[in-house]
Design a protein around this motif. Structure first.
Motif: not given
Length: 184
Positions: A89-106
């Motif tokens: 679960l922590e890994s899935l959350i981390l991957c999801t947050l990383r994707l969100h981070y990339h979207e926001q920074m773009r």
């Protein structure tokens, strides 16, 4: 720079700052420049004496990872002895947050801060195929607080994982996964 030769040449105030920086790094802290109104003097010291800090850390099997682009610095054990292992679960959350981070920074918004609410995170996890029954406030709260302990996210005091609770995704999320001290 060679630690044995160059450290004695530092002024006493610089030696004290060096000790403070290394202590913070070995305690697992991630150095950042701080805010414009309250810059972190340890960050500036770490930038200036990067090679000296790295030389010292290598004596004990550590390395100094300073990323000027992401504006963060941390100590990493060369053999991964201090590697963090996350649950599924922590890994899935981390991957999801990383994707969100990339979207926001773009989007290149005026803010260089990336936030998401627990409700938005839960929605993304459900869309990724995680059953809603496994995404209780308790389960999400525990996982997010664990990520916060490792400086990957920041949450407010008394974080309870309600849908409107805000999670700040830190730039360190860019440096996750097996090669950088995290197993996500």
């Amino acid at each position: 720079m060679d630690f044995v030769e160059d450290y004695p040449r530092l002024e006493s105030a610089q030696q004290e700052r060096f000790q403070r920086v290394v202590t913070r790094l070995l305690a697992g802290e991630v150095l950042t420049p701080g805010s414009p109104l309250q810059p972190d003097p340890d960050w500036r010291f770490a930038e200036r004496f990067r090679d000296l800090i790295d030389s010292y850390l290598r004596i004990g099997g550590w390395g100094f990872d300073l990323d000027p682009t992401l504006r963060l610095a941390r100590a990493i054990h060369e053999t991964g002895a201090q590697r963090v292992r996350f649950s599924k679960l922590e890994s899935l959350i981390l991957c999801t947050l990383r994707l969100h981070y990339h979207e926001q920074m773009r989007l290149a918004a005026e803010e260089d801060r990336c936030d998401i609410t627990v409700g938005q995170l839960r929605e993304r996890l459900v869309h990724a195929g995680k059953p809603i029954a496994q995404l209780s406030a308790r389960a999400l709260g525990q996982a997010i607080r664990r990520l916060a302990r490792h400086s990957l996210v920041a949450v407010g005091r008394g974080f309870d994982a309600d849908d409107d609770a805000v999670i700040e995704v830190k730039p360190l999320v860019e440096r996750t996964f097996r090669t950088n001290g995290y197993d996500a």
